[in-house]
Design an enzyme around this catalytic site. Structure first.
Site, PDB file in Angstrom:
ATOM      1  CB  SER A 258      -0.913   0.019   1.234  1.00 46.29           C
ATOM      2  OG  SER A 258      -0.158   0.254   2.406  1.00 46.29           O
ATOM      3  CE  LYS A 259      -3.083   6.484  -0.725  1.00 47.45           C
ATOM      4  NZ  LYS A 259      -3.854   7.410  -1.583  1.00 47.45           N
ATOM      5  NE  ARG A 260      -2.666   2.925   4.973  1.00 52.30           N
ATOM      6  CZ  ARG A 260      -3.654   2.656   4.127  1.00 52.30           C
ATOM      7  NH1 ARG A 260      -4.157   3.638   3.401  1.00 52.30           N
ATOM      8  NH2 ARG A 260      -4.126   1.438   3.986  1.00 52.30           N
TER       9      ARG A 260
END
Length: 501
Positions: A258-260
């Protein structure tokens, strides 16, 4: 649906073009090419609060750069191809309203007058009872004439699709037979909000039906949505597409990418100097087996081998080290002219932002290629490896000038002894010798032997003096590219630093 195979990628412009969307787009394109089908790009932009023109432009440019541009559908901000559009959901509101009315008239949907407070209370009660979220269906039994009267009177109402009870079967082309009980779907499904805006599960089915999509190839995270979609397809009376759910892309710790937690934007990888050929190659291997030991494959080779039968069920780990290795292999494959053209923007940006002291000419970059081609995993690595050539002066770090086995006085004496040999051994504009015998290197090795030094220590001191770095292309060819005057000036500066140390 017609006999033609039709697949689609339907990105939402709520964020940058990312690894997951790119992998899904690639697998759809590969499947279409392997089966003589049509590959469609559709933009799901009904989330007006988060969708932006900038994100859409980034997605479309990323698809174009990777060679995943649409056969049919959205190509740019102003261009669509094909006769089954519009291909942006924001332009299809009237169609969604029309289909929703058909479902309502057929008794397959009903108005829901529940307020947010009432729905929140239902959710809270189920949470306290340790039950999964599920709409109670309290409005499902309201008579049609009463519902129509209340809507006409201005009462706020969403439209819900009636979820048919029973087990929904998904014959998935990757995962095999999957059965999900409709009881697990959360109750009757809102398809239009009270403001008449449509929701994803509804719009995606209407679009797929209208556009004749025969195969829905998407990520495994959509598998739980598929029963809702199947029930909607059946309610619309259209032939079900075949479904294929691709494995999740995982971080090295096997959590979902995920981009996190990870770098996911394709534009970031492009800016680092990953080649499009390498990204396509790597993405194809995220969940698909080549059937051989081959790892470095062109898109044409991948197309010739691709099939969904060789897509794995288990999650695919995103291994950046492997991506960098594949990228390095593709850099080695580039022609001289192609590599120069691809490096050019990186040197231009480095000059513009001050990482190198002046612009590099094409001839200067060309002279570097034989020295760096085998050494750079990314195009951007060339700047880190060669920036010393384009600096007007160096700020020498005394710690780098002194090899571990030496004292500062030994390093200074070594530079002073090596200086005249270097002055005699290189000129201005000398071409790199590459693998040819190097008389300068031989003389410096003799010097080291005579003085009782290890040649590696001498060369380390010379490298730090001439380049300010501990890692560069081959030392003596780097000196030749710098030229006699610059090398001697830097050696003199290094001697002065050591004298003052």
């Amino acid at each position: 649906m017609s006999g033609e195979m039709r697949v689609r990628i339907a990105p939402s412009p709520t964020g940058p073009f990312h690894i997951g969307t790119a992998r899904t787009a690639l697998f759809n394109l590969l499947y279409a090419r392997a089966n003589g089908g049509t590959y469609i790009v559709r933009v799901e932009d009904t989330d007006t609060a988060r969708s932006t023109a900038e994100h859409e432009a980034d997605i479309l440019e990323g698809l174009r750069w990777l060679g995943l541009e649409a056969d049919e559908g959205v190509v740019s901000a102003t261009e669509e191809r094909g006769g089954r559009g519009p291909y942006r959901q924001s332009a299809r509101s009237a169609r969604y309203a029309e289909v929703a009315a058909q479902l309502y008239t057929a008794g397959l949907a009903y108005y829901c007058f529940c307020t947010s407070a009432e729905l929140d209370a239902e959710r809270s009660a189920r949470e306290k009872a340790k039950l999964p979220p599920r709409y109670s269906g309290r409005c499902a039994g309201i008579a049609a004439d009463e519902a129509a009267r209340r809507v006409a009177a201005g009462e706020s109402a969403a439209l819900r699709f009636r979820i048919k009870p029973g087990v929904v079967v998904i014959d998935d082309l990757v995962r095999g037979r999957v059965e999900i009980d409709a009881e697990a779907l959360g109750g009757d499904l809102v398809i239009l909000r009270a403001d008449s805006s449509p929701l994803y599960h509804f719009t995606v089915v209407v679009d797929d039906a209208d556009m004749g999509i025969t195969h829905v190839i998407r990520g495994e995270d959509h598998l739980s949505n598929t029963p809702k979609h199947i029930l909607l397809f059946e309610a619309l009376g259209v032939t079900l597409p075949k479904f294929a759910h691709l494995p999740l892309i995982l971080n090295p710790d096997r959590t979902k990418m995920s981009k996190r937690k990870s770098q996911t934007a394709i534009s970031d990888y492009r800016a680092e100097g990953f080649l499009k050929e390498a990204i396509i190659n790597f993405l194809a291997l995220l969940g698909w087996s080549t059937g051989s030991e081959d790892e470095v494959l062109s898109v044409e080779e991948i197309q010739g081998r691709f099939s969904l039968e060789h897509v794995q069920k288990a999650g695919a780990v995103f291994d950046r080290t492997r991506l960098e290795w594949i990228n390095g292999q593709w850099i080695r494959k580039l022609t001289h002219g192609d590599l120069l053209a691809r490096l050019r923007p990186f040197y231009d940006r480095a000059a513009a932002d001050g990482r190198i002291g002046r612009p590099a000419t094409d001839d200067e970059i060309a002279a570097l290629l034989p020295l760096i081609r085998e050494r750079i995993p990314l195009l951007s690595s060339a700047i880190e490896l060669t920036d010393f050539l384009f600096l007007d002066g160096l700020q020498h770090d005394p710690a780098l000038l002194v090899p571990k086995r030496w004292e500062a006085a030994t390093a200074r004496a070594a530079l002073e002894a090596a200086r005249p040999l270097i002055a005699d051994g290189i000129g201005e504009g000398d071409a790199p010798l590459l693998d040819a015998p190097d008389a300068l290197e031989a003389k410096l090795r003799t010097l080291a032997e005579e003085q009782g030094w290890k040649a590696g220590d001498l060369f380390m001191a010379l490298r730090a003096a001439a380049t300010g770095r501990t890692a560069t292309p081959p030392l003596f060819d780097s000196m030749r590219l710098l030229g006699r005057a610059a090398v001697l000036t830097r050696i003199d500066q290094a001697i002065a630093v050591l004298r003052a140390a």
